[in-house]
Design an enzyme around this catalytic site. Structure first.
Site, PDB file in Angstrom:
ATOM      1  N   THR A 175      -0.340  -6.054   1.868  1.00 12.52           N
ATOM      2  CA  THR A 175       0.219  -7.477   2.195  1.00 12.52           C
ATOM      3  C   THR A 175      -0.003  -8.287   1.157  1.00 12.52           C
ATOM      4  O   THR A 175      -1.289  -8.296   0.441  1.00 12.52           O
ATOM      5  CB  THR A 175      -0.030  -8.011   3.631  1.00 12.52           C
ATOM      6  OG1 THR A 175       0.553  -7.156   4.630  1.00 12.52           O
ATOM      7  CG2 THR A 175       0.501  -9.362   3.788  1.00 12.52           C
ATOM      8  N   ARG A 203       9.700  -0.907  13.060  1.00 14.09           N
ATOM      9  CA  ARG A 203       8.211  -1.689  13.657  1.00 14.09           C
ATOM     10  C   ARG A 203       8.211  -3.068  12.697  1.00 14.09           C
ATOM     11  O   ARG A 203       8.301  -3.108  11.420  1.00 14.09           O
ATOM     12  CB  ARG A 203       7.115  -0.888  13.296  1.00 14.09           C
ATOM     13  CG  ARG A 203       5.759  -1.482  13.564  1.00 14.09           C
ATOM     14  CD  ARG A 203       5.256  -2.123  12.310  1.00 14.09           C
ATOM     15  NE  ARG A 203       3.716  -2.577  12.513  1.00 14.09           N
ATOM     16  CZ  ARG A 203       3.066  -3.268  11.495  1.00 14.09           C
ATOM     17  NH1 ARG A 203       3.752  -3.457  10.536  1.00 14.09           N
ATOM     18  NH2 ARG A 203       2.048  -3.573  11.928  1.00 14.09           N
ATOM     19  N   VAL A 204       7.923  -3.988  13.365  1.00 19.88           N
ATOM     20  CA  VAL A 204       7.489  -5.653  12.784  1.00 19.88           C
ATOM     21  C   VAL A 204       6.173  -5.660  13.019  1.00 19.88           C
ATOM     22  O   VAL A 204       5.665  -5.729  13.752  1.00 19.88           O
ATOM     23  CB  VAL A 204       8.652  -6.518  13.451  1.00 19.88           C
ATOM     24  CG1 VAL A 204       8.267  -7.701  12.956  1.00 19.88           C
ATOM     25  CG2 VAL A 204       9.986  -6.171  13.195  1.00 19.88           C
ATOM     26  N   GLY A 205       5.359  -6.316  11.862  1.00 16.74           N
ATOM     27  CA  GLY A 205       3.849  -6.798  11.901  1.00 16.74           C
ATOM     28  C   GLY A 205       4.080  -7.984  12.053  1.00 16.74           C
ATOM     29  O   GLY A 205       4.905  -8.929  12.751  1.00 16.74           O
ATOM     30  N   ASP A 206       2.650  -8.573  11.880  1.00 19.86           N
ATOM     31  CA  ASP A 206       2.305 -10.128  11.854  1.00 19.86           C
ATOM     32  C   ASP A 206       3.071 -10.894  10.884  1.00 19.86           C
ATOM     33  O   ASP A 206       2.927 -11.901  11.125  1.00 19.86           O
ATOM     34  CB  ASP A 206       1.011 -10.119  12.082  1.00 19.86           C
ATOM     35  CG  ASP A 206       0.188  -9.524  10.868  1.00 19.86           C
ATOM     36  OD1 ASP A 206       0.516  -8.540  10.396  1.00 19.86           O
ATOM     37  OD2 ASP A 206      -0.557 -10.177  10.097  1.00 19.86           O
ATOM     38  N   THR A 226      -3.842 -10.232   6.409  1.00 13.83           N
ATOM     39  CA  THR A 226      -3.688  -8.897   6.036  1.00 13.83           C
ATOM     40  C   THR A 226      -4.497  -8.067   6.923  1.00 13.83           C
ATOM     41  O   THR A 226      -5.884  -8.362   7.226  1.00 13.83           O
ATOM     42  CB  THR A 226      -3.967  -8.613   4.597  1.00 13.83           C
ATOM     43  OG1 THR A 226      -3.887  -7.321   4.558  1.00 13.83           O
ATOM     44  CG2 THR A 226      -5.464  -9.348   4.076  1.00 13.83           C
ATOM     45  N   GLY A 227      -3.911  -7.040   7.424  1.00 14.67           N
ATOM     46  CA  GLY A 227      -4.722  -6.029   8.160  1.00 14.67           C
ATOM     47  C   GLY A 227      -3.932  -5.706   9.361  1.00 14.67           C
ATOM     48  O   GLY A 227      -2.316  -5.779   9.390  1.00 14.67           O
ATOM     49  N   GLY A 229      -1.193  -5.464  11.840  1.00 11.45           N
ATOM     50  CA  GLY A 229      -0.430  -6.564  12.152  1.00 11.45           C
ATOM     51  C   GLY A 229      -0.779  -6.882  13.865  1.00 11.45           C
ATOM     52  O   GLY A 229      -0.509  -7.831  14.502  1.00 11.45           O
TER      53      GLY A 229
HETATM   54  N1  ASP Z   1      -0.515  -7.046   8.362  1.00 12.04           N
HETATM   55  C1  ASP Z   1       0.581  -6.009   7.657  1.00 12.04           C
HETATM   56  C2  ASP Z   1       1.253  -5.376   8.970  1.00 12.04           C
HETATM   57  O1  ASP Z   1       0.781  -5.047   9.851  1.00 12.04           O
HETATM   58  C3  ASP Z   1      -0.134  -5.012   7.050  1.00 12.04           C
HETATM   59  C4  ASP Z   1      -1.320  -5.096   6.276  1.00 12.04           C
HETATM   60  O2  ASP Z   1      -1.606  -6.579   5.932  1.00 12.04           O
HETATM   61  O3  ASP Z   1      -2.032  -4.310   5.908  1.00 12.04           O
HETATM   62  O4  ASP Z   1       2.552  -5.436   8.629  1.00 12.04           O
END
Ligand code: ASP
Length: 315
Positions: A175, A203-206, A226-227, A229
């Site tokens: 991200t 799929r929708v993340g954060d 980031t991580g 979501g």
């Molecule tokens: N946070 C992002 C998501 O879940 C992915 C990431 O940062 O690794 O879409």
């Protein structure tokens, strides 16, 4: 007021041995270019919103990060992109999720924010909006790179043999994001992502969820995460950090460490960059590395992928 800028290129940094020295140097150079793009705006008296947009655009255009060109593939072998931006002065925000044809989703999020309403557009509606607004549109395969294709193949194999849960952060994540404080003391945050490799279609993340992966509020903080979501959404990470500062009087470091500690208890990879009301910067992460960088008040560009921080000259 001290201007400030920090960026991340995701906590899914590859192990050092998996890229050549030249490739690592290129990734660091792209981080430095992103910082210079944002800093140039701030030093000319420009706004924090424009600075975070400019910084994120550079990383969207780089193949090294999971956003824009270089985005992760979903389970169908396509790219669905999420992005958002928030103005801490007004709490205005714009966000897009599941878009497929916008070259720089962060810019579309900014245009949407400036329109005022709606705040979040999904899928084809987001693409149509951006096209209407005259933004750069591309075919979906513009976002594809060889490295991400290999990530998808290995995730498909892991799925078949039942080891998907053991995939490295680098195989899964990434991200990009930026946070800034401008000369007027206004804060802003922006985040853009391809999500994670082999994510289910739709799929929708954060990252496009205001209060989760992106949040900015003057007097409190600006955060880009980031991580995994799903956990950033459950903990409303950006808003939670702002609330710990506002209601519990925690420092930026205490607030971000507290929230990252809670995320870490779920054994998920997580990281973020954040700026406090005084322009202070933190960039914590719990993975092996996180692409990241910031500019110190003397104008020196700092970039890092793992433990060592490199000073990359004047901004
Ligand atoms: N946070 C992002 C998501 O879940 C992915 C990431 O940062 O690794 O879409």
């Amino acid at each position: 007021m001290t201007i400030a800028l920090a960026i991340h290129g995701g906590c899914g940094t590859l192990p050092k041995a998996e890229m050549t020295d030249g490739e690592w140097a290129q990734a660091r150079a792209d981080l430095a270019s992103s910082l210079r793009a944002g800093w140039a705006i701030l030093t000319k008296g420009g706004g924090a919103v424009d600075a975070v947009e400019a910084a994120v655009r550079v990383m969207e255009d780089s193949p090294h990060f999971n956003a824009g060109h270089g985005a992760a593939f979903n389970a169908d072998g396509d790219h669905e992109l999420d992005a958002s931006i928030m103005d801490g002065a007004t709490l205005a925000a714009g966000a897009l999720c599941g878009v497929r044809r916008i070259r720089n989703p962060v810019s579309a999020a900014k245009v949407l924010m400036l329109r005022g309403d709606p705040l979040l557009l999904a899928g084809a509606a987001g693409d149509i909006f951006a096209e209407h607004e005259g933004l750069d549109m591309v075919e979906n395969d513009y976002f594809s790179t060889e490295r991400r294709r290999k990530n998808l193949s290995s995730m498909k194999i892991r799925e078949l043999v039942g080891t998907a849960g053991q995939a490295s952060e680098a195989e899964k994540h990434g991200t990009v994001g930026a946070v800034a404080c401008d000369a007027k003391g206004h804060l802003a945050a922006a985040t853009s992502t391809g999500g994670y490799t082999n994510k289910p279609v739709g799929r929708v993340g954060d990252s496009p969820i205001i209060g989760a992966g992106t949040y900015a509020r003057d007097g409190r903080c600006a955060v880009s995460g980031t991580g995994k979501g799903e956990y950033f959404i459950r903990y409303c990470v950006g808003h939670e950090i702002a609330s710990l500062i506002a209601y519990k009087g925690l420092s930026l470091k205490e607030a971000t460490d507290t929230v990252l500690g809670e995320l870490g208890a779920h054994k998920i990879g997580a990281g973020l960059v954040a700026i406090g009301p005084d322009g202070g910067i933190v960039a914590p992460y719990n993975t092996d590395g996180m692409y990241r960088g910031w500019v110190t008040p003397d104008g020196l560009v700092h970039v890092a992928t793992h433990g060592d921080v490199e000073v990359a000259g004047q901004a």
